[in-house]
Design a protein around this motif. Structure first.
Motif, short mmCIF file in Angstrom:
data_model
loop_
_atom_site.label_atom_id
_atom_site.label_comp_id
_atom_site.label_asym_id
_atom_site.label_seq_id
_atom_site.Cartn_x
_atom_site.Cartn_y
_atom_site.Cartn_z
N LEU A 48 48.26 36.00 41.82
CA LEU A 48 46.86 35.38 41.67
C LEU A 48 45.60 36.61 41.73
N GLU A 49 45.66 37.70 41.87
CA GLU A 49 44.68 38.73 41.57
C GLU A 49 44.65 38.51 40.53
N ALA A 50 46.08 38.37 39.70
CA ALA A 50 45.31 38.51 37.83
C ALA A 50 44.66 37.10 37.44
N GLU A 52 42.28 35.24 39.49
CA GLU A 52 41.05 36.05 40.39
C GLU A 52 40.11 36.60 39.91
N LEU A 53 41.23 37.53 38.76
CA LEU A 53 40.19 38.21 37.58
C LEU A 53 39.79 37.48 36.80
N ARG A 54 40.71 36.90 35.92
CA ARG A 54 40.44 35.33 34.71
C ARG A 54 39.02 34.79 35.12
N ILE A 55 39.38 34.13 36.29
CA ILE A 55 38.47 33.20 37.08
C ILE A 55 37.38 33.77 36.71
N GLU A 56 36.69 34.85 37.30
CA GLU A 56 35.74 36.02 37.34
C GLU A 56 35.23 36.32 36.01
#
Length: 65
Positions: A48-50, A52-56
Motif C-alpha cells: 500500500l505504501e509503494a 501511494e508513492l507511485r500515485i503521489e
C-alpha cells in the motif's frame, strides 16, 4: 514463482485472522498463525505504501504539465 498480488496476501491474512478468531487451533499452531499474520500484514502495508508513492509521483508529474 511470481510475486503474489496484494489481494492474494490480503485474502490469506483474512483467512489467518478467521482461524485465530475461531479459537479452534492448538497453541503452537496459533502462534505460527499469528506470526504468519504479522508477516502478511507487513507485506500488505508495504504494498500500500509503494502504491501511494507511485500515485503521489504520478500526481506530481501531472501537476507539472
Amino acid at each position: 514463482m511470481s510475486e503474489r498480488s496484494f489481494e492474494e496476501l490480503q485474502k490469506e491474512l483474512e483467512d489467518v485472522v478467521a482461524r485465530l478468531e475461531r479459537g479452534d487451533v492448538a497453541v503452537d499452531d496459533a502462534i505460527a498463525l499469528f506470526r504468519r499474520g504479522e508477516e502478511l500484514y507487513r507485506l500488505c502495508v508495504e504494498r500500500l505504501e509503494a502504491a501511494e508513492l507511485r500515485i503521489e509521483e504520478l500526481a506530481a508529474r501531472t501537476a507539472e504539465t
